[in-house]
Design a protein around this motif. Structure first.
Motif, PDB file in Angstrom:
ATOM      1  N   LYS A  52       0.830  -1.202   0.000  1.00 22.00           N
ATOM      2  CA  LYS A  52       0.000   0.000   0.000  1.00 22.00           C
ATOM      3  C   LYS A  52       0.867   1.255   0.000  1.00 22.00           C
ATOM      4  CE  LYS A  52      -3.483  -2.811   0.754  1.00 22.00           C
ATOM      5  NZ  LYS A  52      -2.755  -4.040   1.128  1.00 22.00           N
ATOM      6  N   LEU A  53       1.932   1.229   0.787  1.00 21.63           N
ATOM      7  CA  LEU A  53       2.822   2.393   0.835  1.00 21.63           C
ATOM      8  C   LEU A  53       3.583   2.553  -0.475  1.00 21.63           C
ATOM      9  CD1 LEU A  53       4.183   2.154   4.488  1.00 21.63           C
ATOM     10  CD2 LEU A  53       2.482   3.742   3.585  1.00 21.63           C
ATOM     11  N   ALA A  54       3.994   1.439  -1.081  1.00 23.60           N
ATOM     12  CA  ALA A  54       4.665   1.526  -2.378  1.00 23.60           C
ATOM     13  C   ALA A  54       3.714   2.111  -3.422  1.00 23.60           C
ATOM     14  CB  ALA A  54       5.154   0.146  -2.813  1.00 23.60           C
ATOM     15  N   ALA A  55       2.451   1.692  -3.385  1.00 23.66           N
ATOM     16  CA  ALA A  55       1.460   2.225  -4.322  1.00 23.66           C
ATOM     17  C   ALA A  55       1.259   3.722  -4.111  1.00 23.66           C
ATOM     18  CB  ALA A  55       0.133   1.484  -4.158  1.00 23.66           C
ATOM     19  N   LEU A  56       1.340   4.163  -2.859  1.00 23.93           N
ATOM     20  CA  LEU A  56       1.224   5.593  -2.576  1.00 23.93           C
ATOM     21  C   LEU A  56       2.351   6.365  -3.252  1.00 23.93           C
ATOM     22  CD1 LEU A  56      -0.045   7.950  -1.004  1.00 23.93           C
ATOM     23  CD2 LEU A  56       1.438   7.347   0.907  1.00 23.93           C
ATOM     24  N   ALA A  57       3.572   5.836  -3.175  1.00 24.93           N
ATOM     25  CA  ALA A  57       4.707   6.498  -3.825  1.00 24.93           C
ATOM     26  C   ALA A  57       4.519   6.538  -5.336  1.00 24.93           C
ATOM     27  CB  ALA A  57       6.006   5.777  -3.466  1.00 24.93           C
ATOM     28  N   VAL A  58       4.013   5.444  -5.908  1.00 19.19           N
ATOM     29  CA  VAL A  58       3.801   5.381  -7.353  1.00 19.19           C
ATOM     30  C   VAL A  58       2.680   6.337  -7.767  1.00 19.19           C
ATOM     31  CG1 VAL A  58       3.113   3.875  -9.262  1.00 19.19           C
ATOM     32  CG2 VAL A  58       4.681   3.030  -7.514  1.00 19.19           C
ATOM     33  N   ALA A  59       1.612   6.394  -6.968  1.00 18.02           N
ATOM     34  CA  ALA A  59       0.517   7.308  -7.275  1.00 18.02           C
ATOM     35  C   ALA A  59       1.002   8.752  -7.280  1.00 18.02           C
ATOM     36  CB  ALA A  59      -0.612   7.134  -6.255  1.00 18.02           C
ATOM     37  N   GLN A  60       1.876   9.082  -6.332  1.00 21.80           N
ATOM     38  CA  GLN A  60       2.409  10.442  -6.291  1.00 21.80           C
ATOM     39  C   GLN A  60       3.312  10.709  -7.488  1.00 21.80           C
ATOM     40  OE1 GLN A  60       1.468  12.781  -4.056  1.00 21.80           O
ATOM     41  NE2 GLN A  60       2.527  14.118  -5.498  1.00 21.80           N
ATOM     42  N   GLU A  61       4.120   9.717  -7.847  1.00 21.29           N
ATOM     43  CA  GLU A  61       4.995   9.858  -9.013  1.00 21.29           C
ATOM     44  C   GLU A  61       4.181  10.137 -10.277  1.00 21.29           C
ATOM     45  OE1 GLU A  61       7.851   7.017 -11.836  1.00 21.29           O
ATOM     46  OE2 GLU A  61       6.567   6.155 -10.290  1.00 21.29           O
ATOM     47  N   PHE A  62       3.163   9.327 -10.527  1.00 21.06           N
ATOM     48  CA  PHE A  62       2.367   9.482 -11.739  1.00 21.06           C
ATOM     49  C   PHE A  62       1.531  10.760 -11.711  1.00 21.06           C
ATOM     50  CE2 PHE A  62       2.161   4.619 -12.642  1.00 21.06           C
ATOM     51  CZ  PHE A  62       3.483   4.666 -13.064  1.00 21.06           C
ATOM     52  N   SER A  63       0.957  11.089 -10.543  1.00 20.69           N
ATOM     53  CA  SER A  63       0.129  12.288 -10.445  1.00 20.69           C
ATOM     54  C   SER A  63       0.943  13.538 -10.717  1.00 20.69           C
ATOM     55  CB  SER A  63      -0.523  12.370  -9.059  1.00 20.69           C
ATOM     56  OG  SER A  63      -1.430  11.313  -8.854  1.00 20.69           O
ATOM     57  N   ALA A  64       2.156  13.600 -10.156  1.00 19.96           N
ATOM     58  CA  ALA A  64       3.014  14.761 -10.370  1.00 19.96           C
ATOM     59  C   ALA A  64       3.452  14.857 -11.828  1.00 19.96           C
ATOM     60  CB  ALA A  64       4.224  14.692  -9.452  1.00 19.96           C
ATOM     61  N   GLU A  72       5.343   0.209 -15.977  1.00 18.19           N
ATOM     62  CA  GLU A  72       6.158   0.036 -14.782  1.00 18.19           C
ATOM     63  C   GLU A  72       6.470   1.388 -14.159  1.00 18.19           C
ATOM     64  OE1 GLU A  72       9.149   0.209 -18.184  1.00 18.19           O
ATOM     65  OE2 GLU A  72       7.135  -0.574 -17.818  1.00 18.19           O
ATOM     66  N   THR A  73       6.785   1.367 -12.868  1.00 17.72           N
ATOM     67  CA  THR A  73       7.190   2.574 -12.175  1.00 17.72           C
ATOM     68  C   THR A  73       8.698   2.761 -12.307  1.00 17.72           C
ATOM     69  OG1 THR A  73       7.394   3.605  -9.992  1.00 17.72           O
ATOM     70  CG2 THR A  73       7.309   1.220 -10.045  1.00 17.72           C
ATOM     71  N   SER A  74       9.119   4.007 -12.236  1.00 12.96           N
ATOM     72  CA  SER A  74      10.558   4.295 -12.312  1.00 12.96           C
ATOM     73  C   SER A  74      11.215   4.234 -10.936  1.00 12.96           C
ATOM     74  CB  SER A  74      10.792   5.674 -12.928  1.00 12.96           C
ATOM     75  OG  SER A  74      10.193   6.683 -12.124  1.00 12.96           O
ATOM     76  N   ILE A  75      10.413   4.074  -9.868  1.00  9.23           N
ATOM     77  CA  ILE A  75      10.975   3.980  -8.517  1.00  9.23           C
ATOM     78  C   ILE A  75      11.421   2.547  -8.295  1.00  9.23           C
ATOM     79  CG2 ILE A  75      10.575   4.328  -6.062  1.00  9.23           C
ATOM     80  CD1 ILE A  75       8.314   6.220  -6.769  1.00  9.23           C
ATOM     81  N   ARG A  76      12.694   2.327  -8.193  1.00  5.52           N
ATOM     82  CA  ARG A  76      13.222   0.970  -8.131  1.00  5.52           C
ATOM     83  C   ARG A  76      13.496   0.509  -6.704  1.00  5.52           C
ATOM     84  NH1 ARG A  76      11.407   0.100 -12.461  1.00  5.52           N
ATOM     85  NH2 ARG A  76      12.510  -0.167 -14.426  1.00  5.52           N
ATOM     86  N   LEU A  77      14.163   1.339  -5.913  1.00  8.66           N
ATOM     87  CA  LEU A  77      14.631   0.895  -4.606  1.00  8.66           C
ATOM     88  C   LEU A  77      13.664   1.260  -3.498  1.00  8.66           C
ATOM     89  CD1 LEU A  77      18.458   1.697  -4.823  1.00  8.66           C
ATOM     90  CD2 LEU A  77      17.379  -0.542  -4.854  1.00  8.66           C
ATOM     91  N   SER A  78      13.116   0.253  -2.861  1.00  8.26           N
ATOM     92  CA  SER A  78      12.298   0.410  -1.666  1.00  8.26           C
ATOM     93  C   SER A  78      11.273   1.536  -1.786  1.00  8.26           C
ATOM     94  CB  SER A  78      13.201   0.647  -0.447  1.00  8.26           C
ATOM     95  OG  SER A  78      12.461   0.640   0.737  1.00  8.26           O
ATOM     96  N   PRO A  79      10.342   1.441  -2.738  1.00  5.89           N
ATOM     97  CA  PRO A  79       9.336   2.500  -2.856  1.00  5.89           C
ATOM     98  C   PRO A  79       8.473   2.635  -1.609  1.00  5.89           C
ATOM     99  CG  PRO A  79       8.726   0.597  -4.191  1.00  5.89           C
ATOM    100  CD  PRO A  79      10.131   0.371  -3.734  1.00  5.89           C
ATOM    101  N   ALA A  80       8.369   1.563  -0.809  1.00  2.94           N
ATOM    102  CA  ALA A  80       7.534   1.650   0.391  1.00  2.94           C
ATOM    103  C   ALA A  80       8.111   2.616   1.420  1.00  2.94           C
ATOM    104  CB  ALA A  80       7.357   0.267   1.015  1.00  2.94           C
ATOM    105  N   THR A  81       9.435   2.791   1.454  1.00  7.95           N
ATOM    106  CA  THR A  81       9.998   3.781   2.373  1.00  7.95           C
ATOM    107  C   THR A  81       9.630   5.192   1.919  1.00  7.95           C
ATOM    108  OG1 THR A  81      12.111   3.788   1.183  1.00  7.95           O
ATOM    109  CG2 THR A  81      11.918   2.318   3.072  1.00  7.95           C
ATOM    110  N   THR A  82       9.622   5.403   0.597  1.00 10.41           N
ATOM    111  CA  THR A  82       9.156   6.686   0.072  1.00 10.41           C
ATOM    112  C   THR A  82       7.690   6.883   0.421  1.00 10.41           C
ATOM    113  OG1 THR A  82      10.748   6.698  -1.756  1.00 10.41           O
ATOM    114  CG2 THR A  82       8.754   8.005  -2.041  1.00 10.41           C
ATOM    115  N   GLY A  83       6.878   5.834   0.222  1.00  7.87           N
ATOM    116  CA  GLY A  83       5.471   5.932   0.569  1.00  7.87           C
ATOM    117  C   GLY A  83       5.254   6.178   2.050  1.00  7.87           C
ATOM    118  N   GLY A  84       6.067   5.542   2.890  1.00  8.66           N
ATOM    119  CA  GLY A  84       5.952   5.758   4.327  1.00  8.66           C
ATOM    120  C   GLY A  84       6.266   7.195   4.710  1.00  8.66           C
ATOM    121  N   ALA A  85       7.315   7.749   4.107  1.00 10.98           N
ATOM    122  CA  ALA A  85       7.663   9.150   4.391  1.00 10.98           C
ATOM    123  C   ALA A  85       6.577  10.092   3.900  1.00 10.98           C
ATOM    124  CB  ALA A  85       9.005   9.483   3.744  1.00 10.98           C
ATOM    125  N   LEU A  86       6.022   9.824   2.712  1.00 12.41           N
ATOM    126  CA  LEU A  86       4.939  10.649   2.196  1.00 12.41           C
ATOM    127  C   LEU A  86       3.710  10.554   3.094  1.00 12.41           C
ATOM    128  CD1 LEU A  86       5.154   9.835  -1.629  1.00 12.41           C
ATOM    129  CD2 LEU A  86       5.831  11.951  -0.510  1.00 12.41           C
TER     130      LEU A  86
END
Length: 497
Positions: free
Chosen positions: A293-305, A465-479
């Motif tokens: 779920k957190l990784a998806a949050l990071a991807v959603a932010q990437e695509f939305s931006a 595919e998403t361009s976020i390769r390394l641990s997208p869930a940590t990005t999602g957690g921070a977001l």
């Protein structure tokens, strides 16, 4: 348990100087990782994170044991509080904050007045509050062709307030601090084998790593507002208890409590006495959430931006297991209890091989990282790039690798067809270990979608595919942690203002 620490790099970011001997990760800005702006702000779930701030589970309404009547709750705990002076200010401040963070182009005070209908003086007072809180910053004045003062654009602030995302998975643990612009201020990744591990041993290691990263961000001048930890399993709706993580071998773990106690603190951050800087570096809250779920949050932010509009897609990601999440209009819908998206344990062949969850024929036994590498004849620690290179060989190992990917694509296509039939979502996003394999998996997935989705004739499927390769869930957690700032800006405004 063998583990090694290495600095984190990501192909989506600007090049940084190579670390010196013994260097773990940079303390200064390390690049953009799909932050809040510009563009719509993605969100995990429809509830704010403030329910995780205290950790005491207090209900919004209390029953009077003597009379059986419901006592009137305090205003701040009322379910639908009426507007008062302070709530009006809070609502207006929230509106201004959302306008600034979601704008494609940085707005000025005049722009905000036009968009919100507030007077210029009201907008200026609210912007002054946000400036004092370190939530926004002023850009260079823009001199136009008309008379009057130059427009001063307003941006999310750099290096002031930050969110800490932490992740534990089967073969690594990681932590990352992002500021309000989405810039990584500090990060660290530790490789290791954490399958069938003891949480009593592993969680203290995660805590020490998270503290190191938080301190490097603090040295850069940022204040961590809160921490969100990603786990590959089922998490309670209260976001304070891991129920089951099959690939880690963890069951019934109170992660925040164990984390606090292992670091020499109380059982909850809410019980932290004054003068305890060690645990206070986690911010005002520490909650846990599902990794996918957190990784998806990071991807959603990437695509939305990137595309300047809220995104709808089905995210599916492979580490050792397979997780998924549905994103509707920029919101990661985790379900009423947060358990939606366990596509890795959808049966694609009920009579198939035994799965670690106790069932048989699950998607993970055909398309999970471990199953995919084994079918290709590779060692368990091989990466997706190695598998891609092997498929180019014109010999028996190359053929075996191609067959393994084709089988994985078939299994994914079967499972995803069911998801599309249920959810009416045409976009599929591949993440984690599936990202580098996307071009190889896509043809078979699309074949199954065309064959199995009832509305395929009228649908336009897109597998990307998403361009976020390394641990997208940590990005999602921070977001997710930073949502506490965007959702409740008044909380961070100094009282003196």
């Amino acid at each position: 348990m063998e583990a090694k620490i290495k600095s984190v790099t990501d192909p989506t970011r600007s090049p940084t100087p190579p670390p010196g001997p013994g260097h773990v990760s940079g303390a200064g800005p390390t690049g953009r990782l799909g932050g809040f702006g510009p563009g719509p702000v993605a969100r995990l779930g429809r509830r704010g994170i403030s329910r995780g701030l205290t950790g005491n589970g207090a209900p919004q309404e209390d029953l009077d044991a003597g009379s059986g009547r419901r006592e009137r709750p305090p205003h701040h705990r009322a379910q639908r509080p009426g507007a008062r002076q302070e709530t009006l200010r809070e609502s207006n401040l929230l509106l201004i904050t959302e306008e600034i963070f979601s704008a494609a182009e940085p707005p000025s005070r005049a722009d905000l007045s036009i968009r919100t209908g507030m007077t210029r003086s009201t907008v200026s007072r609210l912007v002054d509050d946000l400036l004092a809180a370190g939530i926004v910053r002023e850009g260079s004045p823009i001199v136009g062709g008309t008379r009057g003062r130059p427009a001063v654009p307003l941006h999310p602030a750099r290096g002031t307030l930050a969110g800490l995302g932490v992740e534990i998975n089967v073969d690594f643990m990681a932590a990352r601090v992002l500021d309000l612009t989405g810039t990584a201020l500090a990060e660290e990744l530790i490789e290791g084998d954490f399958s069938a591990s003891d949480p009593q041993e592993v969680i203290p290691q995660i805590g020490e790593m998270a503290l190191r990263v938080a301190r490097r961000a603090a040295e850069a001048g940022a204040r961590v507002v809160g921490t969100v930890m990603a786990l590959p399993g089922l998490v309670t709706a209260e976001e304070d208890h891991l129920m089951l993580a099959p690939n880690l071998g963890w069951r019934d773990v109170d992660v925040p409590r164990l984390m606090c106690r292992s670091l020499g603190g109380p059982e909850r951050l809410s019980q932290l006495p004054e003068g305890s800087p060690r645990l206070a570096e986690f911010g005002d809250f520490f909650v846990i959430a599902n990794e996918a779920k957190l990784a998806a949050l990071a991807v959603a932010q990437e695509f939305s931006a990137r595309e300047q509009e809220e995104q709808t897609f089905f995210y599916v990601s492979a580490q050792m297991g397979i997780g998924a999440a549905v994103v509707i209009d920029g919101i990661v819908d985790a379900g009423p209890r947060g358990w939606a998206g366990e596509i890795g344990h959808v049966a694609v062949e009920p009579g198939g091989p035994q799965c670690g969850c106790g069932s048989s024929g699950c998607l993970e036994v055909f398309a999970g990282k471990r199953a995919l590498l084994e079918a290709a004849g590779l060692e368990p620690d091989a990466d997706a790039e190695t598998l891609v290179a092997l498929t180019e060989w014109e010999d028996e190992p190359g053929e075996r690798a191609r067959q393994a990917i084709d089988r994985a694509g078939w299994a994914l296509g079967v499972a995803l067809s069911g998801a599309v039939n249920l959810l009416d979502v045409d976009d599929i996003v591949l993440g984690g270990e599936f990202g580098p394999l996307a071009d190889l998996l896509r043809p078979r997935i699309e074949q199954e979608l065309r064959q199995r989705v009832l509305a395929a004739r009228w649908s336009r499927f897109r597998v990307r595919e998403t361009s976020i390769r390394l641990s997208p869930a940590t990005t999602g957690g921070a977001l997710r942690a930073l949502r506490a700032v965007v959702d409740e800006p008044l909380r961070w405004v100094p009282q003196a203002t």
